[in-house]
Design a protein around this motif. Sequence first.
Motif, PDB file in Angstrom:
ATOM      1  N   ASP A 432      24.131  69.301  51.241  1.00 42.42           N
ATOM      2  CA  ASP A 432      25.276  69.412  52.151  1.00 42.42           C
ATOM      3  C   ASP A 432      25.220  68.350  53.249  1.00 42.42           C
ATOM      4  N   GLU A 433      24.033  68.113  53.808  1.00 47.28           N
ATOM      5  CA  GLU A 433      23.910  67.099  54.850  1.00 47.28           C
ATOM      6  C   GLU A 433      24.123  65.702  54.284  1.00 47.28           C
ATOM      7  N   PHE A 434      23.598  65.452  53.100  1.00 47.67           N
ATOM      8  CA  PHE A 434      23.730  64.133  52.468  1.00 47.67           C
ATOM      9  C   PHE A 434      25.196  63.819  52.190  1.00 47.67           C
ATOM     10  N   SER A 435      25.950  64.815  51.777  1.00 47.31           N
ATOM     11  CA  SER A 435      27.351  64.601  51.377  1.00 47.31           C
ATOM     12  C   SER A 435      28.348  65.070  52.420  1.00 47.31           C
ATOM     13  N   ASN A 436      27.866  65.381  53.625  1.00 44.29           N
ATOM     14  CA  ASN A 436      28.754  65.932  54.668  1.00 44.29           C
ATOM     15  C   ASN A 436      29.541  67.127  54.138  1.00 44.29           C
ATOM     16  N   ARG A 437      28.780  68.069  53.595  1.00 49.07           N
ATOM     17  CA  ARG A 437      29.322  69.312  53.036  1.00 49.07           C
ATOM     18  C   ARG A 437      30.368  69.055  51.953  1.00 49.07           C
ATOM     19  N   GLY A 438      30.058  68.087  51.080  1.00 50.13           N
ATOM     20  CA  GLY A 438      30.901  67.811  49.925  1.00 50.13           C
ATOM     21  C   GLY A 438      32.089  66.923  50.188  1.00 50.13           C
ATOM     22  N   THR A 439      32.253  66.439  51.410  1.00 46.55           N
ATOM     23  CA  THR A 439      33.411  65.592  51.720  1.00 46.55           C
ATOM     24  C   THR A 439      33.180  64.139  51.318  1.00 46.55           C
ATOM     25  N   LEU A 440      31.934  63.773  51.031  1.00 46.23           N
ATOM     26  CA  LEU A 440      31.621  62.419  50.590  1.00 46.23           C
ATOM     27  C   LEU A 440      31.228  62.438  49.127  1.00 46.23           C
ATOM     28  N   ASN A 441      31.343  61.283  48.485  1.00 43.65           N
ATOM     29  CA  ASN A 441      30.931  61.160  47.082  1.00 43.65           C
ATOM     30  C   ASN A 441      29.445  61.473  46.945  1.00 43.65           C
ATOM     31  N   ASN A 442      29.109  62.363  46.034  1.00 48.26           N
ATOM     32  CA  ASN A 442      27.738  62.885  45.909  1.00 48.26           C
ATOM     33  C   ASN A 442      26.957  62.244  44.772  1.00 48.26           C
ATOM     34  N   HIS A 443      27.482  61.180  44.152  1.00 49.24           N
ATOM     35  CA  HIS A 443      26.847  60.672  42.938  1.00 49.24           C
ATOM     36  C   HIS A 443      25.495  60.015  43.200  1.00 49.24           C
ATOM     37  N   LEU A 444      25.207  59.626  44.453  1.00 52.55           N
ATOM     38  CA  LEU A 444      23.914  59.018  44.757  1.00 52.55           C
ATOM     39  C   LEU A 444      22.847  60.051  45.119  1.00 52.55           C
ATOM     40  N   PHE A 445      23.236  61.301  45.252  1.00 51.87           N
ATOM     41  CA  PHE A 445      22.259  62.299  45.695  1.00 51.87           C
ATOM     42  C   PHE A 445      21.095  62.478  44.715  1.00 51.87           C
ATOM     43  N   PRO A 446      21.332  62.548  43.393  1.00 54.79           N
ATOM     44  CA  PRO A 446      20.187  62.670  42.478  1.00 54.79           C
ATOM     45  C   PRO A 446      19.203  61.506  42.612  1.00 54.79           C
ATOM     46  N   LEU A 447      19.725  60.286  42.804  1.00 57.38           N
ATOM     47  CA  LEU A 447      18.852  59.130  42.978  1.00 57.38           C
ATOM     48  C   LEU A 447      18.048  59.269  44.274  1.00 57.38           C
ATOM     49  N   PHE A 448      18.722  59.657  45.355  1.00 51.88           N
ATOM     50  CA  PHE A 448      18.025  59.861  46.627  1.00 51.88           C
ATOM     51  C   PHE A 448      16.922  60.910  46.464  1.00 51.88           C
ATOM     52  N   LEU A 449      17.237  61.999  45.796  1.00 50.33           N
ATOM     53  CA  LEU A 449      16.261  63.078  45.639  1.00 50.33           C
ATOM     54  C   LEU A 449      15.048  62.604  44.838  1.00 50.33           C
ATOM     55  N   PHE A 450      15.289  61.825  43.771  1.00 52.54           N
ATOM     56  CA  PHE A 450      14.174  61.295  42.978  1.00 52.54           C
ATOM     57  C   PHE A 450      13.294  60.368  43.814  1.00 52.54           C
TER      58      PHE A 450
END
Length: 471
Positions: A432-450
């Motif tokens: 939620d913090e990474f994507s501003n509660r889903g308001t931003l594109n979330n496609h980079l989150f898996p890469l960030f998490l890895f």
Amino acid sequence: MKNEQKRGNFGSRLGIILATAGSAVGLGNVWRFPYMTGQNGGAAFILIYLACVLLLGIPGMIAEFIVGRHGSSNAASAYGKLSGSRRWRIVGYLGIITSTIILGFYAVVAGWCLQYLFASIAGQLSGDAGYVARYFAEFSSDLLKPCLWAVCFILITHFVVVRGIEKGIERASKLLMPALLVLLVVIVVASCMLPGAAKGIEFLFKPDFSKLSGSVFLEALGQAFFSLSLGTACLCTYASYFSKETNLASSAAQIAMLDSGIAILAGLMIFPAAFSVGVTPDAGPSLIFITLPNVFQQAFAAVPVLGYVISILFYALLVFAALTSTISMHEIGTAFFTEEFGGTLSATPDDGEDNSRQLASRHRSAWVLTAVCSVIAVLCSLSMGAVPSLRLMDLDILDFCDHLTAQYLLPTGALLTCLFVGWFAPLTAVRDEFSNRGTLNNHLFPLFLFVIRFVCPLLILLVFLHQVGVV
């Protein structure tokens, strides 16, 4: 949102970028980066450094931003809020302790910069190389002067921090960072116009891949780690003043680019001037206080007035760079003491009486940190020459503090943050913090998490092992 109003927020996106970049931009950019580049082969080192910023710096910044903005509180409280457990507050405590120690000994070097600024204005740095070396040796070993300058620098920092986030830190950053950039560009232009400057420019931008080795990679990795203030709780604390609309990933990338750009400009300021007078670019930390004053004199000997002006601008630049960093380090402890020991923040924006009480609490907290850091600074300064018997583990106090924080506390804090955000913090909250509660594109989150789970911990471990001499 109500609590955010009570604590205060940065007033603009520009304020966020300049203040947070200012926390990262410091003497490490203008001092450490150029001589590290000089010692490790120039442009080849820069390329590896930029890769390390992408792999470690930006993901590490985002991780601290996530903790800080979610908690909207001081570093210790923020880790506790995101984890739901008081045990993780220890990471925040570690960052607060680390930043307090760093501010104490950093103020000593910042005080030297202040002394050299006034000495440049007074024309006291003119003389041959031997004179400049003696000047530094006599000043740094003096009983009172270095202590007074260090405490003076902490007090300047104090009077910015007590004014709060928007009126103090953000306003100062909007003045200091543009001034720093203007000074840097002016000196770069003057340096690059010197006879023989082309050799310095070529050294900086023409890669010599024969210089690459495992050691160069580890040095670049360490520089990327330290340059962006990872592990100090600074990024976490500043992020607690971010709005919920701030794009954390974009902000981290912009801050990293600004920080790296200033570091490269610092090299472009120093190397052309150094090569123009035949000075080797790997002079180590003495580059700033012994080598460069003489370099400026020789390089601009044909126009002494220009050499005089450049010397003043250079040390003004160092003072501004140091101040943006000390402000951020002071705020870490000030926020902690204000929120943990200053009473409840029960004020509303238009409640003058309670706001006055809250401001008084912040003032008291800032004075506590100022006093503690001043004691550390005085001890560090005295150990540098005036009282050489002040030693810990066979090191003077300043070197001991430097080794303790750089080799142990900073890597430990950054490693725990990555492990916490990657493995232990609630995944939904992190997303939620990474994507501003889903308001931003979330496609980079898996890469960030890895990266934050696997890559960053490994790289931080390599930094630690290199610092202690294992690899």
